[in-house]
Design a protein around this motif. Structure first.
Motif, short mmCIF file in Angstrom:
data_model
loop_
_atom_site.label_atom_id
_atom_site.label_comp_id
_atom_site.label_asym_id
_atom_site.label_seq_id
_atom_site.Cartn_x
_atom_site.Cartn_y
_atom_site.Cartn_z
N CYS A 155 47.00 44.85 48.45
CA CYS A 155 46.40 45.84 49.36
C CYS A 155 46.05 47.06 48.53
N LEU A 156 44.82 47.50 48.66
CA LEU A 156 44.37 48.69 47.95
C LEU A 156 43.78 49.67 48.94
N GLY A 157 44.12 50.94 48.76
CA GLY A 157 43.45 51.97 49.53
C GLY A 157 42.04 52.11 48.99
N LYS A 158 41.08 52.31 49.88
CA LYS A 158 39.69 52.42 49.41
C LYS A 158 39.53 53.54 48.38
N GLY A 159 40.28 54.60 48.54
CA GLY A 159 40.21 55.71 47.59
C GLY A 159 40.82 55.38 46.25
N ALA A 160 41.63 54.31 46.20
CA ALA A 160 42.31 53.93 44.96
C ALA A 160 41.59 52.81 44.22
N VAL A 161 40.47 52.34 44.75
CA VAL A 161 39.75 51.26 44.08
C VAL A 161 39.06 51.82 42.85
N SER A 162 39.52 51.35 41.70
CA SER A 162 38.98 51.81 40.42
C SER A 162 38.86 50.60 39.50
N LEU A 163 38.24 50.81 38.38
CA LEU A 163 38.12 49.73 37.40
C LEU A 163 39.52 49.25 36.99
N LYS A 164 40.43 50.18 36.78
CA LYS A 164 41.79 49.83 36.38
C LYS A 164 42.50 49.02 37.47
N SER A 165 42.43 49.48 38.72
CA SER A 165 43.14 48.76 39.79
C SER A 165 42.54 47.37 40.02
N LEU A 166 41.22 47.25 39.89
CA LEU A 166 40.60 45.93 40.04
C LEU A 166 41.00 45.00 38.91
N ASN A 167 40.98 45.49 37.69
CA ASN A 167 41.40 44.68 36.55
C ASN A 167 42.82 44.18 36.74
N GLN A 168 43.72 45.07 37.16
CA GLN A 168 45.11 44.69 37.37
C GLN A 168 45.24 43.67 38.49
N THR A 169 44.58 43.91 39.58
CA THR A 169 44.67 43.02 40.74
C THR A 169 44.09 41.65 40.43
N ILE A 170 42.93 41.61 39.82
CA ILE A 170 42.29 40.33 39.53
C ILE A 170 43.06 39.55 38.47
N SER A 171 43.55 40.23 37.44
CA SER A 171 44.29 39.52 36.39
C SER A 171 45.64 39.01 36.89
N LEU A 172 46.27 39.70 37.83
CA LEU A 172 47.54 39.24 38.36
C LEU A 172 47.41 38.01 39.24
N HIS A 173 46.25 37.85 39.86
CA HIS A 173 46.10 36.81 40.85
C HIS A 173 45.04 35.78 40.52
N SER A 174 44.60 35.75 39.27
CA SER A 174 43.59 34.74 38.91
C SER A 174 44.24 33.55 38.24
#
Length: 115
Positions: free
Chosen positions: A96-115
């Motif tokens: 779960c990400l807050g829309k205000g917290a969506v950044s390149l870093k948060s996406l990289n972390q989220t995608i790499s953790l769950h791919s």
């Protein structure tokens, strides 16, 4: 990847960030529950689904379990409501990400953790 969000600006922001993470990624967009469900009915499967909590024709929570059966779901919320976020996780969202917290870093972390 699928972005389900009714806000043009939010979709554009997420699309740009996803292109920075992977320039060759295919991005499909849906602006409401109806169009998202149509993609499911067509048999479309996505590696990752970014799902907005509020859609014009319903609650994004109602879609989490449907997409989570086939895809990694990242639930996006404009509020910090922990009850809604916990419900999204309970229904199968991987993050779960807050829309205000969506950044390149948060996406990289989220995608790499769950791919």
């Amino acid at each position: 990847m699928l972005i389900v969000d009714d806000d043009d600006v939010d979709r554009e922001h997420l699309r740009r960030l996803l292109r920075k993470v992977n320039a060759k990624v295919e991005i499909v967009e849906a602006i409401d529950q109806t169009s998202a469900l149509q993609l499911l009915a067509e048999g479309r499967v996505f590696d990752c689904v970014f799902l907005d909590s509020r859609l014009p024709d319903g609650d994004g929570l109602d879609l989490v379990d449907r997409f989570a059966k086939l895809s990694t779901v990242v639930f996006l919320s404009g509020t910090d409501d922990k009850t809604v976020q916990n419900e999204a996780l309970f229904r199968g969202a991987k993050a779960c990400l807050g829309k205000g917290a969506v950044s390149l870093k948060s996406l990289n972390q989220t995608i790499s953790l769950h791919s």
